[in-house]
Design a protein around this motif. Structure first.
Motif: not given
Lengths: 330, 330
Positions: A120-121, A124, A127-129, A132-133, A135, B124, B129, B132-133, B136-137, B140
């Motif tokens: 997921a990171a 991310a 930089g594209n939403v 990520m969707t 994903f 999302a 973004v 979302m980062t 994900a972090d 982790m």
């Protein structure tokens, strides 16, 4: 990392993906880092990152983002394998011992979770939403499909009419879409999205990935019946032994609703002799050949999807890559 | 859904979060939907979504996105609980049977994975973004911390000097940060990011969530020693029985390096009588009171972090919410 000759021109980009996959993303426990390196090191064809990189060739995408996407897809794949092996109790993958063979359930579950988070990171980092969707949706599809497989395990469709055949085939298709095709489609679609491709090209690249993945998985299921244990690193008909019915079995069962040998194995595993007997019967019946034909048909559809895209090396390579998936021996 | 009186003014927003959590996001197997509803239905305080909603009150954020964020945080929390209960072999949570008590390992692992994916999809939906980062972090951090806990399980620090004490405390702090504070911080920080807050306000809200989470977890660890099995829904000193050393134990061990009873329980579980004896000794020693003091100190820090933010109802509620976490009985 070994890849197939066709992907030699991608060697530099694939090498960057490898580095990205191993980049220390987070303060990690040394045992986790070592497990991660061993999981990544055990290879695999890196088909999924190659799909993302090749689809990206049609556009002038920032390479760093494309590499992050390709790494994200492979990381997600690796995470699902860790949990799959745990669930199946598999002790070997590609000839190396699985994580669950070495660690307890807890550590294995958490390592898989950690890899999902890493994936997921990496997603991310694009930089594209929308990427990520895709994903997140793909991961839902994969898990949901695996769950269905667990709920349906040891259940055998009785294929005694056309309606039953249609239903059985649809369920199989749904399952292999979830298991394999969805992530291949995510790789190519996301690369197109990242490249700001026109909607019809996004759709074409998604379709390409989807159909290629469908063909790829059928071949996997065929090889499971034909393969050499030494080459595949797992016993012949491993799915059937686990109660999972794949395409060659479905073709075999069609019109043989009274064969009692297959149901016995699916419901209770059967003994080694019964399994060998059924494997021989399935091959002799032409069922594996029929499955191969269906795989080739999917591959043809994946190649046809490419027609919307501009001619050139990128398209040619994707075309040939699709071909490769049906000709491979493992 | 029951929440605490302080959060009554949030009832409408929390209700939207509940609906969002239950929204059919994906064609699901009926068994999965039913498991998901039962997991969500078993309640919990909804502290994490409340944190996101309250932090969002400082800004004129699109409510739909804020609700998606709040739902994402709760979904992520729920996913980690599913895997935690599996790993711990816990059969009850909040008085209801856990998923692993009803399903096999495979289905439980995959349901947790599916919930991670749902959480990512909800994140999302914020279209951000950076959020979302953070998502994900945080995942982790959580997994990495849980893994460390597994690797370090049954290992008892010998606290016979200040250096050893400092190290033991640091490790404990890292662990509870990963387990609880990181997600609380993610909730408040993400809400600030979504509200396009100034950097110092993002930092202040992150700090508030972090310190509140640290205090909250210490209280959890204290309640584990003081609590009534009927109220908590689990046996007293459940962590210690599992070989996990929490703050009250650390305070007790400090300066008692030769007490052999605790190490016995940590390494091998001990018997019921030994556990009761040690629980009584820890309470009598003042160690739980010391742990409470440290929790109050963290709560004070969380309240202090709020000073950067504009005065008003949002700030007052967060201030009181912090207070609540130290006064709760379960």
């Amino acid at each position: 990392m070994k890849t197939i000759p066709l992907l030699e021109p991608l060697a530099d980009e694939l090498e960057r993906v490898e580095r990205k996959l191993r980049e220390p993303a987070h303060p990690e426990h040394p045992q986790l880092t070592s497990a991660l390196h061993s999981l990544l090191g055990s290879g695999g064809k890196r088909l999924r990152p190659a799909l993302a990189l090749l689809a990206g060739k049609f556009y002038s995408t920032d390479l760093e983002k494309l590499v992050a996407l390709a790494a994200s897809v492979e990381m997600l794949h690796t995470a699902t394998l860790v949990h799959d092996d745990l669930i199946d109790g598999a002790l070997l993958r590609r000839g190396e011992s699985t994580l669950n063979a070495r660690w307890n359930t807890g550590a294995t579950v958490l390592t898989g979770d950690y890899l999902f988070a890493r994936a997921a990171a990496l997603a991310a980092e694009t930089g594209n939403v929308r990427v990520m969707t895709i994903f997140a949706d793909t991961l839902m599809t994969i898990c949901s499909g695996e769950l269905r497989q667990i709920f349906d395990r040891n259940a055998l469709p009785r294929i005694d009419n056309d309606e039953a055949w249609k239903t059985a085939l649809e369920r199989y298709d749904q399952r292999i879409h979830a298991k394999t095709a969805s992530l291949c489609a995510a790789a190519t679609e996301s690369a197109a999205v990242l490249g700001q491709a026109k909607p019809e090209e996004v759709a074409a690249l998604r379709d390409y990935g989807h159909f290629l993945g469908m063909g790829f998985q059928i071949i996997d299921d065929v090889l499971d019946f034909q393969g050499d244990e030494g080459v595949l690193g797992k016993p012949v008909a491993s799915d059937l032994r686990e109660g999972i019915v794949t395409l060659p079995v479905l073709y075999y069962l069609r019109g043989r609703p009274n064969d009692e040998r297959v149901p016995t194995i699916v419901r209770s595993g059967g003994d080694e002799e019964q399994v060998r007997e059924v494997v021989a019967a399935i091959s002799a019946s032409g069922a594996t050949a029929q499955a191969m034909d269906r795989a080739r048909n999917f591959i043809g559809q994946s190649q046809a999807a490419l027609e919307v895209l501009p001619q050139g090396q990128a398209r040619d390579t994707l075309h040939t890559l699709a071909e490769f998936t049906v000709s491979r021996q493992k």
